[in-house]
Design a protein around this motif. Structure first.
Motif, PDB file in Angstrom:
ATOM      1  N   ASN A  13       0.821  -1.220   0.000  1.00  0.00           N
ATOM      2  CA  ASN A  13       0.000   0.000   0.000  1.00  0.00           C
ATOM      3  C   ASN A  13       0.850   1.263   0.000  1.00  0.00           C
ATOM      4  N   ALA A  14       2.018   1.174   0.625  1.00  0.00           N
ATOM      5  CA  ALA A  14       2.888   2.349   0.736  1.00  0.00           C
ATOM      6  C   ALA A  14       3.765   2.558  -0.497  1.00  0.00           C
ATOM      7  N   ALA A  15       3.714   1.626  -1.459  1.00  0.00           N
ATOM      8  CA  ALA A  15       4.557   1.724  -2.662  1.00  0.00           C
ATOM      9  C   ALA A  15       4.200   2.961  -3.470  1.00  0.00           C
ATOM     10  N   LYS A  16       5.213   3.567  -4.114  1.00  0.00           N
ATOM     11  CA  LYS A  16       4.986   4.823  -4.831  1.00  0.00           C
ATOM     12  C   LYS A  16       4.253   4.636  -6.151  1.00  0.00           C
ATOM     13  N   ASP A  17       4.396   3.443  -6.777  1.00  0.00           N
ATOM     14  CA  ASP A  17       3.703   3.217  -8.040  1.00  0.00           C
ATOM     15  C   ASP A  17       3.482   1.723  -8.246  1.00  0.00           C
ATOM     16  N   LEU A  18       2.874   1.371  -9.371  1.00  0.00           N
ATOM     17  CA  LEU A  18       2.531  -0.030  -9.640  1.00  0.00           C
ATOM     18  C   LEU A  18       3.775  -0.905  -9.734  1.00  0.00           C
ATOM     19  N   LYS A  19       4.808  -0.409 -10.398  1.00  0.00           N
ATOM     20  CA  LYS A  19       6.032  -1.198 -10.553  1.00  0.00           C
ATOM     21  C   LYS A  19       6.638  -1.546  -9.195  1.00  0.00           C
ATOM     22  N   ALA A  20       6.700  -0.547  -8.321  1.00  0.00           N
ATOM     23  CA  ALA A  20       7.244  -0.781  -6.981  1.00  0.00           C
ATOM     24  C   ALA A  20       6.366  -1.746  -6.198  1.00  0.00           C
ATOM     25  N   ALA A  21       5.048  -1.595  -6.340  1.00  0.00           N
ATOM     26  CA  ALA A  21       4.105  -2.466  -5.629  1.00  0.00           C
ATOM     27  C   ALA A  21       4.289  -3.921  -6.055  1.00  0.00           C
ATOM     28  N   LEU A  22       4.418  -4.152  -7.344  1.00  0.00           N
ATOM     29  CA  LEU A  22       4.588  -5.519  -7.848  1.00  0.00           C
ATOM     30  C   LEU A  22       5.921  -6.099  -7.400  1.00  0.00           C
ATOM     31  N   GLY A  23       6.975  -5.262  -7.365  1.00  0.00           N
ATOM     32  CA  GLY A  23       8.279  -5.717  -6.896  1.00  0.00           C
ATOM     33  C   GLY A  23       8.241  -6.183  -5.459  1.00  0.00           C
ATOM     34  N   ILE A  24       7.514  -5.438  -4.622  1.00  0.00           N
ATOM     35  CA  ILE A  24       7.368  -5.819  -3.208  1.00  0.00           C
ATOM     36  C   ILE A  24       6.600  -7.137  -3.093  1.00  0.00           C
ATOM     37  N   ILE A  25       5.539  -7.275  -3.891  1.00  0.00           N
ATOM     38  CA  ILE A  25       4.713  -8.486  -3.831  1.00  0.00           C
ATOM     39  C   ILE A  25       5.540  -9.733  -4.111  1.00  0.00           C
ATOM     40  N   VAL A  26       6.265  -9.737  -5.231  1.00  0.00           N
ATOM     41  CA  VAL A  26       6.994 -10.963  -5.598  1.00  0.00           C
ATOM     42  C   VAL A  26       8.107 -11.265  -4.599  1.00  0.00           C
ATOM     43  N   LEU A  27       8.749 -10.216  -4.054  1.00  0.00           N
ATOM     44  CA  LEU A  27       9.824 -10.432  -3.077  1.00  0.00           C
ATOM     45  C   LEU A  27       9.273 -10.994  -1.781  1.00  0.00           C
ATOM     46  N   ARG A  28       8.229 -10.356  -1.241  1.00  0.00           N
ATOM     47  CA  ARG A  28       7.703 -10.757   0.067  1.00  0.00           C
ATOM     48  C   ARG A  28       6.947 -12.088   0.023  1.00  0.00           C
ATOM     49  N   VAL A  29       6.229 -12.344  -1.051  1.00  0.00           N
ATOM     50  CA  VAL A  29       5.498 -13.619  -1.151  1.00  0.00           C
ATOM     51  C   VAL A  29       6.482 -14.774  -1.289  1.00  0.00           C
ATOM     52  N   ARG A  30       7.555 -14.579  -2.067  1.00  0.00           N
ATOM     53  CA  ARG A  30       8.562 -15.631  -2.193  1.00  0.00           C
ATOM     54  C   ARG A  30       9.189 -15.938  -0.837  1.00  0.00           C
ATOM     55  N   GLU A  31       9.495 -14.881  -0.075  1.00  0.00           N
ATOM     56  CA  GLU A  31      10.073 -15.075   1.263  1.00  0.00           C
ATOM     57  C   GLU A  31       9.097 -15.794   2.189  1.00  0.00           C
ATOM     58  N   ALA A  32       7.821 -15.346   2.166  1.00  0.00           N
ATOM     59  CA  ALA A  32       6.820 -15.908   3.080  1.00  0.00           C
ATOM     60  C   ALA A  32       6.551 -17.378   2.796  1.00  0.00           C
ATOM     61  N   MET A  33       6.632 -17.772   1.512  1.00  0.00           N
ATOM     62  CA  MET A  33       6.291 -19.154   1.157  1.00  0.00           C
ATOM     63  C   MET A  33       7.520 -20.035   0.979  1.00  0.00           C
ATOM     64  N   GLY A  34       8.697 -19.439   1.110  1.00  0.00           N
ATOM     65  CA  GLY A  34       9.917 -20.229   1.009  1.00  0.00           C
ATOM     66  C   GLY A  34      10.103 -20.872  -0.349  1.00  0.00           C
ATOM     67  N   SER A  35       9.631 -20.227  -1.393  1.00  0.00           N
ATOM     68  CA  SER A  35       9.745 -20.782  -2.750  1.00  0.00           C
ATOM     69  C   SER A  35      10.927 -20.133  -3.467  1.00  0.00           C
ATOM     70  N   GLN A  36      11.327 -20.748  -4.595  1.00  0.00           N
ATOM     71  CA  GLN A  36      12.439 -20.175  -5.355  1.00  0.00           C
ATOM     72  C   GLN A  36      11.979 -19.064  -6.311  1.00  0.00           C
ATOM     73  N   VAL A  37      10.719 -19.122  -6.722  1.00  0.00           N
ATOM     74  CA  VAL A  37      10.220 -18.160  -7.709  1.00  0.00           C
ATOM     75  C   VAL A  37       8.858 -17.616  -7.275  1.00  0.00           C
ATOM     76  N   CYS A  38       8.685 -16.308  -7.458  1.00  0.00           N
ATOM     77  CA  CYS A  38       7.349 -15.708  -7.357  1.00  0.00           C
ATOM     78  C   CYS A  38       7.235 -14.693  -8.491  1.00  0.00           C
ATOM     79  N   SER A  39       6.154 -14.766  -9.255  1.00  0.00           N
ATOM     80  CA  SER A  39       5.965 -13.870 -10.402  1.00  0.00           C
ATOM     81  C   SER A  39       4.540 -13.356 -10.443  1.00  0.00           C
ATOM     82  N   VAL A  40       4.389 -12.166 -11.023  1.00  0.00           N
ATOM     83  CA  VAL A  40       3.059 -11.601 -11.242  1.00  0.00           C
ATOM     84  C   VAL A  40       2.888 -11.324 -12.737  1.00  0.00           C
ATOM     85  N   TYR A  41       1.798 -11.852 -13.286  1.00  0.00           N
ATOM     86  CA  TYR A  41       1.418 -11.584 -14.670  1.00  0.00           C
ATOM     87  C   TYR A  41       0.130 -10.757 -14.624  1.00  0.00           C
TER      88      TYR A  41
END
Length: 757
Positions: A13-41
Motif C-alpha cells: 500500500n505504501a509503494a509509490k507506483d505499480l512497478k514498486a508495488a509488484l516488486g514488493i509483492i513478488v519479493l515478500r510472497v517468495r520469502e513468506a512461502m519459502g519458494s524459489q520463484v514468485c511472479s506476477v502476470y
C-alpha cells in the motif's frame, strides 16, 4: 500467516507506483512461502494477454516481454478458469508452455492463483520450486488469500498511474473511469480541487498539564472560532439555501455546545489532559459509536463529528489553513465531503463534487440535490489524493467519474452540460406547456418533495402536483417528534403552496436507510426489518397524530392524498384504514369540517405486486415506489458500491412487475402513479407512459427533461418500443434497444448522458 499477510499488504500500500508495488509483492510472497520463484502476470486490456510484470527467481530481462493469451500456457489457464492451479510437475501438463528467456525449465512445481478485483481478472500470481512436489492446502490457501487481498492494492496502484496519464508500460493513456454511487444528477466537467483534512486527530499524543484554567481558556477560544466559522458559512449560503437546508449548520453548532461535545472535552481537560488529547479522546469515542451503528443516517453523522474535531484541532494547533485556489469550474474532491467544505467554494464556481466515502443519504448528497450540483458519492476505488488539479468529468446521474478525458469525450460532456443549461434557461416556455405526446395523450408530471425548498423548484419546472411528499424529512431535522400543531403547520404550507393541485403525503417512512436520531432503530438487516407502516402500526399514537395533523392542514383546501408505505398485505392496509377513519372521526368531533381524503398504497414490496388487485379494491389509488421495488426484486442494496451496478430498473423482472401492477389496478378502476428515479429517467418514462401509468412523479430537476422527451414522441412510438422491450430477457439489451430507438428519433443526447458518451 495472518500477520505476514497484513505486513505485505501494508508495505504494498505504501509503494509509490505499480512497478514498486509488484516488486514488493513478488519479493515478500517468495520469502513468506519459502519458494524459489514468485511472479506476477497482469492482463493487458489492449492486447488481452497476460504479461510478466514482476518476478523474483526468473530472468528479470523477460519482464514486459513474455506474455500469454487466455488459451496459452499455465498462466493463461489460471486466468481463463479463474481458479487456482496446483501442479507437482508443471512441464507434464498439456497446457505447459516453455519460454527460454525466463529460465524456468529448472522449476518443476507450479502454483498459480487468479488476481480478481470486482469480477475483473487482473492477472495471475505464481510461485514455483525446483523439486517436484504438490503444494499443500495451507500454501494454496495462503496464495489465494494473498491474491484476493492484493487485487484491490494492485487496482489502486494501477488507478493512480492512470490518473497520472500513464499505463502499465509507461505509455500515455486517457479516460479512466471510476464508479461510485449517484449522489445528485447531472454532468459536470472541471478541475479537481482536493480538500484534505485540516488536522489529523489520530496522531495527537496524550500530555499531562498543570495549568487547567489556561487549557480550558485555550479550548474555549477554539470553540468560539469554529462557531464563528459555522455562522459565517451559514450566512454565506443563506442566499442559496432555504432555512430547512441551513438547519444542517445548526446541527454543527449544537454539537459544539457546552452540553454536548464541547462540555465533554472540557470535562476531560479538568482531569489534567491537554486540550488536544482531550479532543482526540472524546471525538474518537463518538466516531467509534456512530460508525458501529447499523442505521445509515446515524452512521453518516460520524463524518460531522470528524469534521468538527479536525476544525477544533486546527484552531488549537493554530494550523495554517490549506491554501486552496478554486478555478471557474471546480470539482470538489475529498475522502469525506462535508457541508462546510461545500460552503467555502466561491459562489458560482462549484460545478461538481466527489466523495470517496458517504452515501446518497449523507448531508452533502442532500444539499447537492437541493442545489442542483452533480455529485458522486462512495467512489471507493478513486485514489482521491492524486487527482488535485487534473480535469475530471463527474456524471452524477450514472455515479461515474472520468479522469483525463479525451478531447471527444470532454466535448460531448461539455455539450451535454450546455444542453442542460439551455434547457434550464428555456423552462419558462416549457413550464406552461402540458406534458402531451404528439398524438394527444396527456400524462401529468408530479414531483417528489421533502424540504420546503423543493416547492419553489417544483413550481419553476411546471409540476402539476406532488406525487410523493416525504413527511419523514421534517421529522429528521428535529431533535424530537414534532407536535401535532408543528406538523399541521408544515403540511399546511405544502398543501397551500400547490393548491389546488393534489399533494400526496406519505405517512412516516422510517427504517431501512432512514432513521430519526431520537428514535434509533438498530437491526441486523434494516431493509427487511422494522420500517414504514410496520413502525407506525406498532406506534398508533405516532400514526394517529400525523393523520390528524394532515387532515387539519387540509381544511378548506381539500387537495390532500394520503399514501401508505411498505404495505405487504391486506391486514396492514385494513389496520391503517381503521386508524385513518378513527382520526377523521376525532377531528370532526373537534368541530372541524374535514373531507375524507383519497387514500392509496405504495407498491414497493414484491408481495404487494401479487396482491395489487386485492389492495386496489380497498383504496382510491395505487402508487409504485420504483426505487425500493427494484431493490427488493433484485435483492440489491443500491447504496452499496460493490453491487450498485446490479441495480437496474430496466431489468425484465421489474418491467414485468410494473406491467402487471398497472393492468390489475386498472381492471379494478384505480389510477396508478409511479415515483422514484425510474419516473425521472426520460428513456424509462417512455416505457411507463406506454404501460399506462396515469402520472409520473420525480425529482423536480428531472421534470423538464421528461416533459421535453414525451412531447417529442407519439403514444404509438412508446407502445411499439414497449412491445419490443417486453420480449427481451437482458437489461443490457433493453438499454441498448431504448437508446437505439431514441438515437433513430434524434432524441438521445439530451435524455441520457451515456448516449452522448
Amino acid at each position: 500467516m495472518l500477520g505476514t499477510l497484513r505486513k505485505i499488504v501494508q508495505e504494498v500500500n505504501a509503494a509509490k507506483d505499480l512497478k514498486a508495488a509488484l516488486g514488493i509483492i513478488v519479493l515478500r510472497v517468495r520469502e513468506a512461502m519459502g519458494s524459489q520463484v514468485c511472479s506476477v502476470y497482469l492482463l493487458d486490456p489492449e492486447s488481452d494477454r497476460f504479461v510478466l510484470m514482476a518476478t523474483e527467481g526468473l530472468n528479470k530481462k523477460a519482464i514486459g516481454k513474455v506474455s500469454m493469451a487466455h488459451n496459452e500456457g499455465l498462466v493463461g489457464l489460471v486466468g481463463s478458469r479463474e481458479e487456482p492451479l496446483n501442479l507437482e510437475h508443471a512441464s507434464e501438463h498439456p497446457r505447459y508452455r516453455y519460454f527460454a528467456e525466463t529460465g524456468e525449465e529448472r522449476y518443476a512445481s507450479f502454483l498459480g492463483a487468479p488476481i480478481i478485483h470486482h469480477r475483473r481478472v487482473m492477472g495471475v500470481l505464481v510461485i514455483q520450486q525446483k523439486e517436484r512436489r504438490q503444494f499443500d492446502e495451507g500454501e494454496e490457501a495462503f496464495l489465494v488469500t494473498m491474491s484476493a487481498q492484493l487485487a484491490g492494492v494492485i487496482a489502486h496502484a494501477e488507478a493512480t498511474g492512470s490518473i497520472r496519464g500513464f499505463g502499465r508500460q509507461g505509455k500515455g493513456i486517457q479516460e479512466t473511469r471510476f464508479l461510485g454511487i449517484a449522489g445528485a444528477p447531472g454532468a459536470a466537467v472541471g478541475s479537481a480541487v482536493v480538500v484534505l483534512p485540516p488536522a489529523d486527530l489520530d496522531v495527537v499524543p496524550d500530555k499531562h498539564i498543570e495549568d487547567i484554567p489556561a487549557e480550558l481558556a485555550l479550548f474555549e477560544a477554539a470553540l468560539e472560532a469554529v462557531r464563528a466559522d459555522m455562522r459565517a458559512l451559514s450566512q454565506k449560503l443563506s442566499s442559496q439555501m432555504r432555512k430547512e437546508e441551513l438547519a444542517l449548520f445548526d446541527v454543527y453548532l449544537m454539537m459544539l455546545d457546552d452540553s454536548a461535545l464541547g462540555g465533554e472535552v472540557a470535562a476531560v481537560i479538568r482531569t489534567g489532559q491537554w486540550a488536544q488529547g482531550a479532543l482526540r479522546q472524546v471525538v474518537s469515542n463518538h466516531i467509534a459509536r456512530f460508525e458501529m451503528m447499523d442505521d445509515d443516517y446515524l452512521r453518516e453523522r460520524a463524518s460531522d463529528i470528524k469534521d468538527i474535531g479536525r476544525r477544533l484541532l486546527g484552531n488549537l494547533q493554530k494550523a495554517h489553513k490549506q491554501a486552496l485556489t478554486y478555478p471557474e469550474r471546480t470539482i470538489l474532491v475529498s475522502e469525506e465531503l462535508t457541508p462546510a467544505m461545500l460552503g467555502e467554494v466561491p459562489e458560482g464556481r462549484l460545478a461538481g463534487m466527489v466523495s470517496v466515502l458517504g452515501s446518497s443519504n449523507s448531508h452533502v448528497a442532500i444539499l447537492a440535490r437541493a442545489m442542483g450540483i452533480p455529485t458522486v458519492m462512495g467512489a471507493v476505488d478513486l485514489p482521491y489524493s492524486k487527482v488535485d488539479g487534473i480535469e475530471l468529468i463527474v456524471d452524477g446521474t450514472r455515479g461515474e467519474i472520468i479522469t483525463n478525458p479525451g478531447k471527444v469525450l470532454r466535448e460531448q460532456y461539455l455539450q451535454l452540460a450546455e444542453q442542460e443549461r439551455q434547457l434550464s434557461a428555456g423552462l419558462d416556455v416549457l413550464r406552461e406547456l402540458p406534458c402531451e405526446t404528439t398524438d394527444g395523450h396527456r400524462i401529468p408530471l408530479w414531483v417528489n418533495t421533502g424540504l420546503l425548498a423543493d416547492v419553489v423548484r417544483a413550481q419553476e419546472r411546471g409540476a402539476e402536483g406532488v406525487g410523493l411528499y416525504r413527511t419523514e424529512v421534517p421529522f429528521m431535522i428535529k431533535e424530537r417528534f414534532p407536535s401535532e400543531k408543528e406538523q399541521m403547520a408544515i403540511y399546511r404550507e405544502q398543501l397551500q403552496a400547490f393548491h389546488p393541485l393534489p399533494v400526496t403525503m406519505r405517512t412516516l417512512d422510517i427504517g431501512g436507510d432512514k432513521s430519526l436520531p431520537y428514535f434509533p432503530i438498530k437491526e441486523e438487516n434494516p431493509f427487511l426489518g422494522w420500517r414504514g407502516i410496520r413502525v407506525t402500526l406498532d406506534h398508533p399514537e405516532i400514526f394517529l397524530l400525523q393523520i390528524r395533523a394532515m387532515l387539519k392542514a387540509s381544511v378548506g383546501l381539500n387537495n390532500l392524498r394520503i399514501l401508505l408505505p411498505m404495505i405487504s398485505g391486506t391486514r396492514e392496509l385494513e389496520e391503517s384504514l381503521h386508524l385513518i377513519h378513527r382520526a377523521i372521526g376525532e377531528v370532526r368531533d373537534e368541530g372541524m369540517d374535514v373531507q375524507v381524503p383519497p387514500v392509496g398504497v405504495m407498491i414497493e414490496v414484491p408481495a404487494a405486486v401479487y396482491l395489487t388487485r386485492e389492495l386496489a379494491r380497498q383504496v382510491d389509488f395505487i402508487s409504485v415506489g420504483s426505487n425500493d421495488l427494484t431493490q427488493y426484486l433484485l435483492a440489491v442494496d443500491r447504496n452499496n458500491p460493490r453491487v450498485a451496478d446490479l441495480y437496474d430498473y430496466l431489468h425484465p423482472a421489474v418491467l414485468e412487475a410494473l406491467q402487471r401492477i398497472v393492468k390489475e389496478a386498472h381492471e379494478e378502476g384505480r389510477p396508478v402513479s409511479i415515483c422514484g428515479e425510474m419516473a425521472g429517467d426520460p428513456a424509462a418514462a417512455m416505457l411507463l407512459l406506454a404501460m399506462g401509468f396515469d402520472s409520473l412523479s420525480m425529482n423536480a430537476t428531472n421534470l423538464p427533461r421528461v416533459k421535453w422527451l414525451l412531447r417529442q414522441i407519439s403514444m404509438q412510438t412508446a407502445k411499439d418500443l414497449l412491445a419490443r422491450v417486453m420480449t427481451i430477457d437482458s437489461p443490457e439489451v433493453t438499454h441498448a434497444t431504448v437508446q437505439l430507438t431514441l438515437r433513430n428519433l434524434g432524441l438521445d443526447k439530451l435524455t441520457n448522458p451515456s448516449a452522448a458518451v
